[in-house]
Design an enzyme around this catalytic site. Structure first.
Site, PDB file in Angstrom:
ATOM      1  N   HIS A 170       0.855  -1.209   0.000  1.00  0.00           N
ATOM      2  CA  HIS A 170       0.000   0.000   0.000  1.00  0.00           C
ATOM      3  C   HIS A 170       0.883   1.249   0.000  1.00  0.00           C
ATOM      4  O   HIS A 170       0.843   2.064   0.927  1.00  0.00           O
ATOM      5  CB  HIS A 170      -0.885  -0.052   1.246  1.00  0.00           C
ATOM      6  CG  HIS A 170      -2.030   0.913   1.272  1.00  0.00           C
ATOM      7  ND1 HIS A 170      -1.929   2.217   0.858  1.00  0.00           N
ATOM      8  CD2 HIS A 170      -3.307   0.752   1.694  1.00  0.00           C
ATOM      9  CE1 HIS A 170      -3.078   2.820   1.031  1.00  0.00           C
ATOM     10  NE2 HIS A 170      -3.947   1.946   1.540  1.00  0.00           N
ATOM     11  N   GLU A 273      -0.771   1.054  -5.682  1.00  0.00           N
ATOM     12  CA  GLU A 273      -0.507  -0.153  -4.903  1.00  0.00           C
ATOM     13  C   GLU A 273      -0.408  -1.392  -5.785  1.00  0.00           C
ATOM     14  O   GLU A 273      -1.259  -1.621  -6.646  1.00  0.00           O
ATOM     15  CB  GLU A 273      -1.609  -0.341  -3.861  1.00  0.00           C
ATOM     16  CG  GLU A 273      -1.824   0.908  -3.001  1.00  0.00           C
ATOM     17  CD  GLU A 273      -3.089   0.838  -2.180  1.00  0.00           C
ATOM     18  OE1 GLU A 273      -3.435  -0.265  -1.706  1.00  0.00           O
ATOM     19  OE2 GLU A 273      -3.762   1.882  -2.023  1.00  0.00           O
TER      20      GLU A 273
END
Length: 313
Positions: A170, A273
Protein backbone atom coordinates in the site's frame (compact mmCIF):
# COMPACT_ATOMS: atom_id res chain seq x y z
CA UNK A 1 13.02 -5.16 21.33
CA UNK A 2 16.59 -4.67 22.45
CA UNK A 3 18.27 -2.20 20.08
CA UNK A 4 21.77 -3.11 21.26
CA UNK A 5 21.17 -6.82 20.63
CA UNK A 6 19.68 -6.10 17.19
CA UNK A 7 22.78 -4.12 16.28
CA UNK A 8 25.01 -6.93 17.56
CA UNK A 9 23.11 -9.65 15.72
CA UNK A 10 22.13 -7.86 12.50
CA UNK A 11 23.88 -4.48 12.25
CA UNK A 12 26.48 -3.89 9.52
CA UNK A 13 28.96 -1.09 10.16
CA UNK A 14 28.34 2.06 8.08
CA UNK A 15 25.40 0.44 6.27
CA UNK A 16 22.69 -1.06 8.51
CA UNK A 17 22.01 0.37 11.96
CA UNK A 18 19.18 -0.23 14.44
CA UNK A 19 17.94 2.71 16.48
CA UNK A 20 15.02 3.88 18.57
CA UNK A 21 12.61 5.70 16.29
CA UNK A 22 9.43 7.71 16.69
CA UNK A 23 7.24 6.50 19.55
CA UNK A 24 10.13 4.38 20.81
CA UNK A 25 9.63 1.91 17.96
CA UNK A 26 12.68 0.02 16.61
CA UNK A 27 13.80 1.47 13.28
CA UNK A 28 16.44 0.30 10.82
CA UNK A 29 18.57 2.99 9.14
CA UNK A 30 20.04 1.95 5.78
CA UNK A 31 22.90 3.88 4.18
CA UNK A 32 24.98 2.95 1.16
CA UNK A 33 26.53 4.69 -1.84
CA UNK A 34 23.27 4.54 -3.79
CA UNK A 35 20.54 5.42 -1.29
CA UNK A 36 19.30 5.78 2.25
CA UNK A 37 16.19 4.22 3.76
CA UNK A 38 14.36 3.84 7.06
CA UNK A 39 12.39 0.71 7.98
CA UNK A 40 10.10 0.20 10.97
CA UNK A 41 10.33 -3.26 12.54
CA UNK A 42 6.84 -2.58 13.89
CA UNK A 43 4.47 -3.21 10.94
CA UNK A 44 7.28 -4.51 8.75
CA UNK A 45 7.13 -1.20 6.94
CA UNK A 46 9.55 0.80 4.80
CA UNK A 47 9.04 4.43 5.82
CA UNK A 48 11.59 6.20 3.66
CA UNK A 49 13.75 5.67 0.58
CA UNK A 50 15.88 8.36 -1.03
CA UNK A 51 18.46 7.78 -3.78
CA UNK A 52 21.79 9.50 -3.21
CA UNK A 53 21.36 11.82 -6.21
CA UNK A 54 17.78 12.85 -5.34
CA UNK A 55 16.71 15.86 -3.26
CA UNK A 56 13.27 14.37 -2.55
CA UNK A 57 12.18 11.12 -0.96
CA UNK A 58 10.37 8.48 -2.99
CA UNK A 59 7.85 8.06 -0.20
CA UNK A 60 5.36 10.24 1.59
CA UNK A 61 5.26 9.94 5.39
CA UNK A 62 2.66 11.94 7.28
CA UNK A 63 3.94 14.33 9.94
CA UNK A 64 0.81 13.41 11.91
CA UNK A 65 1.36 9.63 11.65
CA UNK A 66 0.70 7.46 14.71
CA UNK A 67 3.63 5.51 16.13
CA UNK A 68 1.97 3.27 18.68
CA UNK A 69 0.99 -0.37 19.07
CA UNK A 70 -2.34 -1.17 17.47
CA UNK A 71 -2.19 1.75 15.01
CA UNK A 72 -1.06 1.75 11.41
CA UNK A 73 1.70 4.16 10.33
CA UNK A 74 0.38 6.57 7.69
CA UNK A 75 2.92 6.60 4.88
CA UNK A 76 5.78 4.61 3.43
CA UNK A 77 4.77 1.13 2.31
CA UNK A 78 2.26 -0.51 4.69
CA UNK A 79 1.58 -4.23 4.21
CA UNK A 80 -2.06 -5.27 3.72
CA UNK A 81 -2.35 -9.01 4.52
CA UNK A 82 -4.04 -11.55 4.56
CA UNK A 83 -6.87 -9.46 3.14
CA UNK A 84 -7.08 -6.15 1.34
CA UNK A 85 -9.85 -3.74 2.25
CA UNK A 86 -12.74 -4.54 4.61
CA UNK A 87 -12.95 -7.83 6.48
CA UNK A 88 -14.07 -10.26 3.74
CA UNK A 89 -16.09 -12.31 6.22
CA UNK A 90 -17.64 -9.28 7.94
CA UNK A 91 -16.58 -10.44 11.40
CA UNK A 92 -15.51 -6.99 12.55
CA UNK A 93 -11.82 -7.67 11.99
CA UNK A 94 -9.60 -4.70 11.02
CA UNK A 95 -9.48 -3.43 7.45
CA UNK A 96 -6.40 -4.51 5.48
CA UNK A 97 -5.63 -7.41 7.82
CA UNK A 98 -3.52 -7.48 10.95
CA UNK A 99 0.19 -7.51 10.06
CA UNK A 100 0.53 -3.72 9.75
CA UNK A 101 -0.12 -3.43 13.49
CA UNK A 102 2.24 -6.18 14.71
CA UNK A 103 5.92 -6.28 15.58
CA UNK A 104 7.85 -8.31 13.03
CA UNK A 105 11.14 -10.14 13.56
CA UNK A 106 14.45 -9.34 11.90
CA UNK A 107 15.60 -12.59 10.29
CA UNK A 108 18.44 -11.57 7.97
CA UNK A 109 20.58 -8.64 6.85
CA UNK A 110 23.39 -8.42 4.33
CA UNK A 111 25.15 -6.64 1.47
CA UNK A 112 24.78 -8.19 -1.98
CA UNK A 113 27.37 -8.36 -4.75
CA UNK A 114 26.21 -4.97 -6.14
CA UNK A 115 26.67 -3.27 -2.77
CA UNK A 116 22.93 -3.03 -2.13
CA UNK A 117 21.67 -3.48 1.43
CA UNK A 118 19.29 -6.36 2.10
CA UNK A 119 16.97 -6.77 5.07
CA UNK A 120 14.46 -9.58 5.64
CA UNK A 121 11.68 -9.21 8.20
CA UNK A 122 9.40 -12.06 9.21
CA UNK A 123 6.15 -12.78 11.00
CA UNK A 124 4.71 -16.17 11.92
CA UNK A 125 1.37 -17.26 13.30
CA UNK A 126 0.71 -17.18 17.04
CA UNK A 127 -2.27 -17.93 19.28
CA UNK A 128 -3.22 -14.26 18.91
CA UNK A 129 -3.12 -14.28 15.09
CA UNK A 130 -4.93 -17.62 14.92
CA UNK A 131 -7.77 -16.12 16.95
CA UNK A 132 -8.13 -13.56 14.15
CA UNK A 133 -7.28 -15.73 11.14
CA UNK A 134 -7.17 -19.48 11.88
CA UNK A 135 -4.24 -20.51 9.68
CA UNK A 136 -0.58 -21.42 10.12
CA UNK A 137 1.72 -19.18 8.13
CA UNK A 138 5.21 -17.82 7.70
CA UNK A 139 5.28 -14.33 6.18
CA UNK A 140 8.42 -12.49 5.16
CA UNK A 141 9.28 -9.16 3.57
CA UNK A 142 12.53 -9.07 1.60
CA UNK A 143 13.80 -5.48 1.17
CA UNK A 144 16.64 -4.44 -1.13
CA UNK A 145 17.92 -0.85 -1.01
CA UNK A 146 20.09 0.30 -3.92
CA UNK A 147 19.58 2.36 -7.09
CA UNK A 148 15.97 1.19 -6.81
CA UNK A 149 13.88 -0.07 -3.90
CA UNK A 150 12.72 -3.67 -4.18
CA UNK A 151 10.06 -5.24 -1.94
CA UNK A 152 9.07 -8.90 -2.04
CA UNK A 153 6.30 -10.19 0.22
CA UNK A 154 6.47 -13.97 0.60
CA UNK A 155 3.53 -15.96 1.99
CA UNK A 156 4.28 -19.53 3.08
CA UNK A 157 1.27 -21.70 3.89
CA UNK A 158 2.12 -24.08 6.74
CA UNK A 159 -1.26 -25.80 6.80
CA UNK A 160 -2.36 -29.03 5.10
CA UNK A 161 -5.03 -27.21 3.07
CA UNK A 162 -4.92 -24.41 0.48
CA UNK A 163 -5.40 -20.90 1.88
CA UNK A 164 -6.91 -17.94 -0.01
CA UNK A 165 -5.56 -14.42 0.53
CA UNK A 166 -5.74 -10.93 -0.86
CA UNK A 167 -2.92 -8.46 -0.16
CA UNK A 168 -1.18 -5.24 -1.17
CA UNK A 169 1.94 -3.16 -0.91
CA UNK A 170 0.00 0.00 0.00
CA UNK A 171 2.76 2.41 -1.02
CA UNK A 172 2.43 6.18 -0.52
CA UNK A 173 4.45 8.07 -3.14
CA UNK A 174 5.58 11.62 -2.47
CA UNK A 175 4.61 14.03 -5.24
CA UNK A 176 4.95 17.77 -5.66
CA UNK A 177 1.37 18.67 -6.61
CA UNK A 178 -1.46 16.15 -6.98
CA UNK A 179 -3.06 18.17 -9.77
CA UNK A 180 0.11 17.87 -11.87
CA UNK A 181 0.32 14.08 -11.63
CA UNK A 182 -0.47 11.54 -14.36
CA UNK A 183 -0.27 7.76 -13.95
CA UNK A 184 0.51 5.91 -17.18
CA UNK A 185 0.04 2.22 -17.92
CA UNK A 186 -3.62 1.76 -16.96
CA UNK A 187 -5.14 3.05 -20.19
CA UNK A 188 -8.07 0.87 -21.26
CA UNK A 189 -8.14 -1.12 -18.01
CA UNK A 190 -11.37 -1.92 -16.19
CA UNK A 191 -11.60 -0.58 -12.66
CA UNK A 192 -13.95 -0.76 -9.70
CA UNK A 193 -14.81 2.79 -8.65
CA UNK A 194 -15.21 2.61 -4.89
CA UNK A 195 -16.27 6.27 -4.77
CA UNK A 196 -19.24 5.47 -7.06
CA UNK A 197 -20.92 2.43 -5.46
CA UNK A 198 -18.41 -0.01 -6.90
CA UNK A 199 -19.45 0.57 -10.51
CA UNK A 200 -17.05 -1.02 -13.00
CA UNK A 201 -15.66 1.54 -15.47
CA UNK A 202 -12.95 1.69 -18.13
CA UNK A 203 -9.94 3.99 -17.85
CA UNK A 204 -9.60 6.53 -20.65
CA UNK A 205 -6.10 7.92 -21.07
CA UNK A 206 -3.69 8.38 -18.19
CA UNK A 207 -5.04 8.56 -14.64
CA UNK A 208 -5.25 12.13 -13.37
CA UNK A 209 -6.58 13.22 -9.98
CA UNK A 210 -8.77 16.25 -9.23
CA UNK A 211 -11.09 14.70 -6.62
CA UNK A 212 -11.23 11.70 -4.28
CA UNK A 213 -9.97 8.61 -6.12
CA UNK A 214 -10.32 5.03 -4.83
CA UNK A 215 -10.04 2.52 -7.66
CA UNK A 216 -9.15 -1.14 -8.05
CA UNK A 217 -7.78 -1.73 -11.56
CA UNK A 218 -8.18 -5.23 -12.99
CA UNK A 219 -5.60 -6.97 -15.19
CA UNK A 220 -3.18 -4.10 -14.64
CA UNK A 221 0.06 -3.89 -16.59
CA UNK A 222 3.23 -5.02 -14.83
CA UNK A 223 4.79 -1.60 -15.41
CA UNK A 224 3.22 1.67 -14.31
CA UNK A 225 4.71 5.15 -14.32
CA UNK A 226 3.83 8.12 -12.10
CA UNK A 227 4.63 11.32 -14.01
CA UNK A 228 5.30 13.98 -11.35
CA UNK A 229 5.64 17.21 -13.30
CA UNK A 230 5.95 19.42 -10.20
CA UNK A 231 9.10 17.62 -9.01
CA UNK A 232 10.34 17.04 -12.56
CA UNK A 233 10.58 13.28 -12.16
CA UNK A 234 8.85 10.01 -12.88
CA UNK A 235 8.46 7.00 -10.61
CA UNK A 236 8.59 3.67 -12.42
CA UNK A 237 6.79 0.75 -10.73
CA UNK A 238 7.50 -2.80 -11.89
CA UNK A 239 5.32 -5.49 -10.31
CA UNK A 240 5.39 -9.28 -10.17
CA UNK A 241 2.78 -11.70 -8.83
CA UNK A 242 0.03 -9.11 -9.22
CA UNK A 243 -2.89 -8.61 -11.59
CA UNK A 244 -4.30 -5.67 -9.65
CA UNK A 245 -3.32 -2.05 -9.13
CA UNK A 246 -5.01 0.22 -6.62
CA UNK A 247 -4.94 4.01 -6.97
CA UNK A 248 -5.99 6.09 -3.97
CA UNK A 249 -6.04 9.72 -2.95
CA UNK A 250 -8.48 10.86 -0.22
CA UNK A 251 -8.79 14.47 -1.42
CA UNK A 252 -9.60 17.38 0.89
CA UNK A 253 -12.58 16.26 2.96
CA UNK A 254 -11.26 12.84 4.00
CA UNK A 255 -7.73 14.17 4.51
CA UNK A 256 -9.11 16.76 6.94
CA UNK A 257 -11.13 14.09 8.77
CA UNK A 258 -8.17 11.74 9.30
CA UNK A 259 -6.34 12.27 12.55
CA UNK A 260 -3.06 11.01 11.12
CA UNK A 261 -3.06 13.30 8.06
CA UNK A 262 -2.72 17.07 7.88
CA UNK A 263 -5.60 18.81 6.14
CA UNK A 264 -3.66 19.48 2.94
CA UNK A 265 -1.59 16.27 2.85
CA UNK A 266 -3.69 14.93 -0.02
CA UNK A 267 -1.87 17.44 -2.25
CA UNK A 268 1.48 15.72 -1.61
CA UNK A 269 0.92 12.00 -2.14
CA UNK A 270 -0.69 9.37 -4.27
CA UNK A 271 -0.98 5.66 -3.46
CA UNK A 272 -0.33 3.32 -6.38
CA UNK A 273 -0.51 -0.15 -4.90
CA UNK A 274 0.77 -3.47 -6.17
CA UNK A 275 -1.98 -5.84 -5.09
CA UNK A 276 -3.95 -9.04 -5.28
CA UNK A 277 -7.48 -7.77 -4.66
CA UNK A 278 -11.04 -7.85 -5.99
CA UNK A 279 -11.15 -10.77 -8.49
CA UNK A 280 -7.42 -11.37 -8.09
CA UNK A 281 -7.63 -13.76 -5.13
CA UNK A 282 -4.51 -15.87 -4.52
CA UNK A 283 -4.76 -19.50 -3.47
CA UNK A 284 -1.58 -20.60 -1.72
CA UNK A 285 -1.31 -24.40 -1.90
CA UNK A 286 -0.77 -26.52 1.19
CA UNK A 287 2.90 -26.27 2.13
CA UNK A 288 3.45 -23.83 -0.74
CA UNK A 289 4.35 -20.17 -1.10
CA UNK A 290 3.38 -17.07 -3.08
CA UNK A 291 5.49 -14.01 -3.89
CA UNK A 292 4.20 -10.48 -4.47
CA UNK A 293 6.93 -8.09 -5.57
CA UNK A 294 7.42 -4.47 -6.59
CA UNK A 295 10.44 -2.46 -7.70
CA UNK A 296 10.40 1.35 -7.47
CA UNK A 297 12.81 3.59 -9.38
CA UNK A 298 13.01 7.38 -9.72
CA UNK A 299 13.88 8.69 -13.18
CA UNK A 300 14.40 12.15 -14.60
CA UNK A 301 14.19 13.55 -18.12
CA UNK A 302 17.51 14.64 -19.58
CA UNK A 303 16.26 18.24 -19.77
CA UNK A 304 15.55 18.20 -16.04
CA UNK A 305 18.93 16.69 -15.24
CA UNK A 306 20.71 19.36 -17.32
CA UNK A 307 18.67 22.08 -15.58
CA UNK A 308 19.73 20.69 -12.19
CA UNK A 309 23.38 20.62 -13.23
CA UNK A 310 23.22 24.19 -14.56
CA UNK A 311 21.71 25.41 -11.29
CA UNK A 312 24.76 24.07 -9.42
CA UNK A 313 27.29 25.84 -11.67
Amino acid sequence: MNIEKLNTDFGIADHIKFMEGAGGLPFIKIDNDRATAVISVYAGQVLSYQPANESHNLMFLSEAAYYQAGKGIKGGAPICWPWFGPDPEQQGRPAHGFVRTRFWNVTKTGINADGDCEVTLGLTDSPETRSIWPHLFDLSLEITVGESLALELVTRNKTAQPVSITQALHTYFKIGDIEQVAIAGLEGAEYVDKTDNGIVKVQTGAVTIDREVDRIYRNAARELVIEDASLGRRIRILSRGSKTAVVWNPWAKISAEMGDLKDDDYERFVCVETANADLDVVEVPAGGEYRLAANYRIERDLAEVLKDIKSLQ
